[in-house]
Design a protein around this motif. Structure first.
Motif, PDB file in Angstrom:
ATOM      1  N   LEU A   1       1.012  -1.269   0.021  1.00 30.88           N
ATOM      2  CA  LEU A   1       0.039   0.061  -0.027  1.00 30.88           C
ATOM      3  C   LEU A   1       0.810   1.174   0.076  1.00 30.88           C
ATOM      4  CD1 LEU A   1      -2.557  -0.962   2.736  1.00 30.88           C
ATOM      5  CD2 LEU A   1      -2.806  -1.274   0.148  1.00 30.88           C
ATOM      6  N   ARG A   2       0.169   2.403  -0.661  1.00 30.66           N
ATOM      7  CA  ARG A   2       1.048   3.565  -0.588  1.00 30.66           C
ATOM      8  C   ARG A   2       0.363   4.538   0.526  1.00 30.66           C
ATOM      9  NH1 ARG A   2       4.569   5.988  -3.993  1.00 30.66           N
ATOM     10  NH2 ARG A   2       4.297   4.068  -5.380  1.00 30.66           N
ATOM     11  N   LEU A   3       0.553   4.567   1.909  1.00 29.26           N
ATOM     12  CA  LEU A   3       0.041   5.203   2.865  1.00 29.26           C
ATOM     13  C   LEU A   3       0.473   6.615   3.173  1.00 29.26           C
ATOM     14  CD1 LEU A   3      -0.652   2.169   5.642  1.00 29.26           C
ATOM     15  CD2 LEU A   3      -2.262   3.077   3.672  1.00 29.26           C
ATOM     16  N   LEU A   4       1.564   6.727   2.420  1.00 25.45           N
ATOM     17  CA  LEU A   4       2.410   8.070   2.949  1.00 25.45           C
ATOM     18  C   LEU A   4       2.623   8.658   1.687  1.00 25.45           C
ATOM     19  CD1 LEU A   4       5.115   6.693   5.525  1.00 25.45           C
ATOM     20  CD2 LEU A   4       3.071   7.683   5.966  1.00 25.45           C
ATOM     21  N   PRO A   5       2.826  10.168   1.674  1.00 21.86           N
ATOM     22  CA  PRO A   5       3.207  10.723   0.629  1.00 21.86           C
ATOM     23  C   PRO A   5       4.366  10.273  -0.199  1.00 21.86           C
ATOM     24  CG  PRO A   5       2.973  12.330   2.513  1.00 21.86           C
ATOM     25  CD  PRO A   5       2.825  10.594   2.736  1.00 21.86           C
ATOM     26  N   ASP A   6       4.497  10.358  -1.544  1.00 21.56           N
ATOM     27  CA  ASP A   6       5.528   9.776  -2.537  1.00 21.56           C
ATOM     28  C   ASP A   6       6.955   9.881  -1.742  1.00 21.56           C
ATOM     29  OD1 ASP A   6       3.496   8.953  -3.982  1.00 21.56           O
ATOM     30  OD2 ASP A   6       3.666  10.652  -5.481  1.00 21.56           O
ATOM     31  N   HIS A   7       7.298  11.209  -1.399  1.00 24.89           N
ATOM     32  CA  HIS A   7       8.639  11.395  -1.084  1.00 24.89           C
ATOM     33  C   HIS A   7       8.927  10.786   0.152  1.00 24.89           C
ATOM     34  CE1 HIS A   7       6.027  14.578   0.806  1.00 24.89           C
ATOM     35  NE2 HIS A   7       6.808  14.794   1.822  1.00 24.89           N
ATOM     36  N   TYR A   8       8.081  10.350   1.305  1.00 29.48           N
ATOM     37  CA  TYR A   8       8.134   9.796   2.588  1.00 29.48           C
ATOM     38  C   TYR A   8       8.148   8.279   1.924  1.00 29.48           C
ATOM     39  CZ  TYR A   8       8.513  12.959   6.133  1.00 29.48           C
ATOM     40  OH  TYR A   8       9.028  13.796   7.013  1.00 29.48           O
ATOM     41  N   HIS A   9       7.173   7.661   1.042  1.00 28.39           N
ATOM     42  CA  HIS A   9       7.218   6.370   0.801  1.00 28.39           C
ATOM     43  C   HIS A   9       8.538   5.984   0.170  1.00 28.39           C
ATOM     44  CE1 HIS A   9       4.956   2.877  -0.674  1.00 28.39           C
ATOM     45  NE2 HIS A   9       5.608   2.950  -1.503  1.00 28.39           N
ATOM     46  N   ALA A  10       9.157   6.909  -0.682  1.00 29.20           N
ATOM     47  CA  ALA A  10      10.468   6.198  -1.354  1.00 29.20           C
ATOM     48  C   ALA A  10      11.634   6.472  -0.308  1.00 29.20           C
ATOM     49  CB  ALA A  10      10.418   7.326  -2.504  1.00 29.20           C
ATOM     50  N   ALA A  11      11.620   7.170   0.460  1.00 32.93           N
ATOM     51  CA  ALA A  11      12.716   7.264   1.459  1.00 32.93           C
ATOM     52  C   ALA A  11      12.811   6.259   2.283  1.00 32.93           C
ATOM     53  CB  ALA A  11      12.692   8.662   2.112  1.00 32.93           C
ATOM     54  N   ILE A  12      11.577   5.696   2.650  1.00 37.81           N
ATOM     55  CA  ILE A  12      11.537   4.889   3.746  1.00 37.81           C
ATOM     56  C   ILE A  12      11.820   3.582   3.186  1.00 37.81           C
ATOM     57  CG2 ILE A  12      10.079   3.650   5.165  1.00 37.81           C
ATOM     58  CD1 ILE A  12       8.507   6.087   6.039  1.00 37.81           C
ATOM     59  N   LEU A  13      11.190   3.144   2.050  1.00 37.47           N
ATOM     60  CA  LEU A  13      11.530   2.097   1.153  1.00 37.47           C
ATOM     61  C   LEU A  13      12.917   1.906   0.780  1.00 37.47           C
ATOM     62  CD1 LEU A  13       8.387   1.270  -0.925  1.00 37.47           C
ATOM     63  CD2 LEU A  13       8.893   0.518   1.447  1.00 37.47           C
ATOM     64  N   GLY A  14      13.683   3.058   0.697  1.00 37.20           N
ATOM     65  CA  GLY A  14      14.992   3.191   0.280  1.00 37.20           C
ATOM     66  C   GLY A  14      16.091   2.961   1.673  1.00 37.20           C
ATOM     67  N   CYS A  15      15.515   2.583   2.973  1.00 33.57           N
ATOM     68  CA  CYS A  15      16.239   2.604   3.954  1.00 33.57           C
ATOM     69  C   CYS A  15      16.380   1.146   4.425  1.00 33.57           C
ATOM     70  CB  CYS A  15      15.724   3.531   5.124  1.00 33.57           C
ATOM     71  SG  CYS A  15      16.433   3.437   6.853  1.00 33.57           S
ATOM     72  N   ASP A  16      17.362   0.292   4.697  1.00 36.94           N
ATOM     73  CA  ASP A  16      17.461  -1.058   4.803  1.00 36.94           C
ATOM     74  C   ASP A  16      17.258  -1.205   6.476  1.00 36.94           C
ATOM     75  OD1 ASP A  16      17.450  -1.955   2.170  1.00 36.94           O
ATOM     76  OD2 ASP A  16      19.813  -1.660   2.296  1.00 36.94           O
ATOM     77  N   ASP A  17      17.488  -0.139   7.078  1.00 36.59           N
ATOM     78  CA  ASP A  17      17.505  -0.127   8.465  1.00 36.59           C
ATOM     79  C   ASP A  17      16.248  -0.183   9.139  1.00 36.59           C
ATOM     80  OD1 ASP A  17      18.096  -0.360  11.456  1.00 36.59           O
ATOM     81  OD2 ASP A  17      19.036   1.835  11.388  1.00 36.59           O
ATOM     82  N   PRO A  18      15.447  -1.036  10.119  1.00 37.33           N
ATOM     83  CA  PRO A  18      14.353  -1.188  10.506  1.00 37.33           C
ATOM     84  C   PRO A  18      14.139   0.294  11.661  1.00 37.33           C
ATOM     85  CG  PRO A  18      15.381  -3.076  11.509  1.00 37.33           C
ATOM     86  CD  PRO A  18      16.136  -2.407  10.393  1.00 37.33           C
ATOM     87  N   HIS A  19      15.126   0.377  12.286  1.00 42.21           N
ATOM     88  CA  HIS A  19      15.285   1.664  13.035  1.00 42.21           C
ATOM     89  C   HIS A  19      15.217   3.098  12.319  1.00 42.21           C
ATOM     90  CE1 HIS A  19      15.657  -0.821  16.739  1.00 42.21           C
ATOM     91  NE2 HIS A  19      16.792  -1.385  16.350  1.00 42.21           N
ATOM     92  N   GLY A  20      15.868   2.972  11.460  1.00 41.91           N
ATOM     93  CA  GLY A  20      15.982   4.203  10.524  1.00 41.91           C
ATOM     94  C   GLY A  20      14.428   4.393   9.808  1.00 41.91           C
ATOM     95  N   ARG A  21      13.780   3.356   9.378  1.00 42.93           N
ATOM     96  CA  ARG A  21      12.453   3.461   9.082  1.00 42.93           C
ATOM     97  C   ARG A  21      11.381   3.911  10.017  1.00 42.93           C
ATOM     98  NH1 ARG A  21      10.732  -1.330   4.734  1.00 42.93           N
ATOM     99  NH2 ARG A  21      12.532  -0.913   3.326  1.00 42.93           N
ATOM    100  N   ARG A  22      11.685   3.454  11.028  1.00 41.60           N
ATOM    101  CA  ARG A  22      10.729   3.819  12.305  1.00 41.60           C
ATOM    102  C   ARG A  22      11.275   5.602  12.585  1.00 41.60           C
ATOM    103  NH1 ARG A  22      10.522   2.325  17.211  1.00 41.60           N
ATOM    104  NH2 ARG A  22       8.397   1.362  17.543  1.00 41.60           N
ATOM    105  N   ARG A  23      12.364   5.850  12.532  1.00 38.90           N
ATOM    106  CA  ARG A  23      12.678   7.306  12.816  1.00 38.90           C
ATOM    107  C   ARG A  23      12.160   8.141  11.807  1.00 38.90           C
ATOM    108  NH1 ARG A  23      13.299  10.033  17.037  1.00 38.90           N
ATOM    109  NH2 ARG A  23      14.887   8.356  17.906  1.00 38.90           N
ATOM    110  N   MET A  24      12.085   7.701  10.267  1.00 40.69           N
ATOM    111  CA  MET A  24      11.362   8.580   9.450  1.00 40.69           C
ATOM    112  C   MET A  24       9.970   8.681   9.473  1.00 40.69           C
ATOM    113  SD  MET A  24      13.762   8.081   5.908  1.00 40.69           S
ATOM    114  CE  MET A  24      14.109   6.282   6.309  1.00 40.69           C
ATOM    115  N   LEU A  25       9.301   7.455  10.036  1.00 41.97           N
ATOM    116  CA  LEU A  25       7.884   7.369  10.266  1.00 41.97           C
ATOM    117  C   LEU A  25       7.616   8.414  11.490  1.00 41.97           C
ATOM    118  CD1 LEU A  25       6.816   3.481  10.247  1.00 41.97           C
ATOM    119  CD2 LEU A  25       6.209   5.583   8.486  1.00 41.97           C
ATOM    120  N   CYS A  26       8.485   8.548  12.613  1.00 40.45           N
ATOM    121  CA  CYS A  26       8.465   9.422  13.450  1.00 40.45           C
ATOM    122  C   CYS A  26       8.534  10.962  13.150  1.00 40.45           C
ATOM    123  CB  CYS A  26       9.164   9.087  14.712  1.00 40.45           C
ATOM    124  SG  CYS A  26       9.137  10.166  16.247  1.00 40.45           S
TER     125      CYS A  26
END
Length: 425
Positions: A370-395
């Motif tokens: 699903l694409r729940l976030l705006p395109d720029h956040y969607h792309a940035a989060i999927l481009g991060c391999d670290d789960p903690h990094g992904r959580r930080r971007m969600l935060c």
């Protein structure tokens, strides 16, 4: 006229961002202007200060509070520059610097006030926590500007960034990890503030380290205390949370621990409320608090590097006590009421549920369907391999949401009857 109070050490910038080659403005003027024109600053207009955004039309929001803190901060600087014998035309505290610090002091705070901050910190505890002041720095140093899915900072000056550092303890060194810390990866900010000197090694406790603040940070902190001690009372009286009966009952309950001056002040406040003159009564206190501020010298490891640590401010004990009394009054009669706690509980629940949905989709799965976030956040989060990094971007995304945006997002995710074709435009 050149201001000898600051040197190249104070105006040096950190990080990547827009150029600072504009010679028409000082570096501190550029810091201030960049804050004023930023989306993060504008979002404060719809973030909770005392009452939830949109509940009344007269109370303070985070934006109006920040503007009032900046005005008080400038007035303190004016007073010190005029009254301190050591300061003059060519050697003075910079108003623009203090104004920018005051304007930005809440720029990273989330929706729903301190309840939102607590909720996000609980959610982010496994990934380094969440703290509003640490988020301030994260925005200024790394998230201020965006181009597609790439973020950069605003290249803040050392003096401005240091003025934002109300706390200097890292999350890993924090005793309770509930508040008053920086993120662990912000150690580079501490190194930039005091190059060649590890501040953590100079203090016996995190409390001592957090008390080590620049002159401009101390001014901002005092201006913030003045603003919310006076204005929280003003808003609460106008909203009907504080009445004559509640004031008198609270005064009688606290009487054993109060001196005659405190009781006299509370009696005068009761009279002002009774006569509908509490606005001017409280406004006069701001001037009294400002003019009670004095400039003093101090001795510390950074005093030889910059005047920002050679000087400090002092406030007479009775003035500080009066400010604390007003803060306690607001806490007891407003912030600890069932009405406010129920709203805070609801705000925390909303943030937790929204975070859980995004985390499940973007952290719990290798690739988001699903694409729940705006395109720029969607792309940035999927481009991060670290789960903690992904959580930080969600935060980062959720903490930047206004009160209304969080509520609407929650409704779109969970309310079957909410949503229309307008949401798709």
């Amino acid at each position: 006229m050149e201001n000898g109070f600051y040197t190249d050490f104070d105006t040096e910038s950190i990080g990547h961002g827009q150029s600072r080659h504009d010679k028409g403005r000082t570096p501190f003027e550029q810091d201030r202007d960049r804050i004023i024109y930023s989306p993060a600053f504008r979002r404060l207009q719809s973030k909770t200060q005392v009452f939830l955004s949109g509940e009344f039309d007269f109370y303070r929001t985070r934006l109006t509070h920040s503007i009032e803190v900046s005005q008080i901060g400038r007035s303190i600087v004016n007073h010190l520059n005029r009254s301190a014998a050591e300061l003059g035309d060519g050697f003075h505290i910079d108003q623009d610097l203090v104004e920018s610090i005051c304007l930005a002091h809440d720029i990273g705070h989330p929706s729903f006030g301190h309840a939102g901050e607590r909720a996000l910190n609980e959610l982010m505890r496994p990934s380094g926590g969440f703290e509003g002041n640490a988020q301030n720095l994260r925005i200024l140093v790394g998230l201020f500007y965006r181009q597609k899915a790439v973020w950069t900072g605003m290249k803040p000056t050392r003096a401005f960034l240091d003025g934002m550092l109300k706390y200097k303890t890292l999350f890993r060194d924090s005793a309770d990890k509930d508040r008053h810390f920086l993120y662990d990866n912000q150690e580079e900010v501490l190194d930039f503030i005091s190059p060649g000197m590890c501040l953590r090694d100079l203090f016996n406790s995190g409390k001592e380290l957090n008390s080590f603040k620049s002159l401009e940070c101390r001014i901002m902190d005092w201006a913030d205390d003045i603003a919310y001690s006076v204005h929280d009372l003003d808003d609460s009286i106008r909203a009907g949370f504080i009445s004559i009966k509640k004031l008198r009952n609270w005064r009688d309950e606290q009487a054993p621990g109060l001196d005659t001056e405190d009781i006299g002040f509370l009696d005068a406040l009761c009279d002002a409320v009774l006569n509908d003159g509490f606005g001017p009564f409280l406004a006069r206190l701001i001037g009294q608090f400002i003019h009670a501020t004095a400039l003093v010298r101090r001795d510390n490891p950074l005093a030889e590097r910059t005047n920002r640590y050679l000087y400090d401010i002092s406030v007479p004990p009775e003035v500080g006590q009066r400010c604390k009394l007003m803060q306690k009054l607001a806490r007891d009669l407003v912030f600890r009421t069932p009405q406010v706690h129920q709203l805070e509980y609801k705000g925390g629940i909303i943030l937790r549920k929204v975070f859980a949905v995004f985390e499940d989709e973007y952290v719990g799965k290798a690739n988001s369907i699903l694409r729940l976030l705006p395109d720029h956040y969607h792309a940035a989060i999927l481009g991060c391999d670290d789960p903690h990094g992904r959580r930080r971007m969600l935060c980062d995304y959720i903490s930047g949401m206004t009160d209304g945006f969080v509520v609407r997002t929650h409704k779109r995710l969970f309310d079957p009857g909410f949503g229309s074709i307008i949401d798709l435009i």
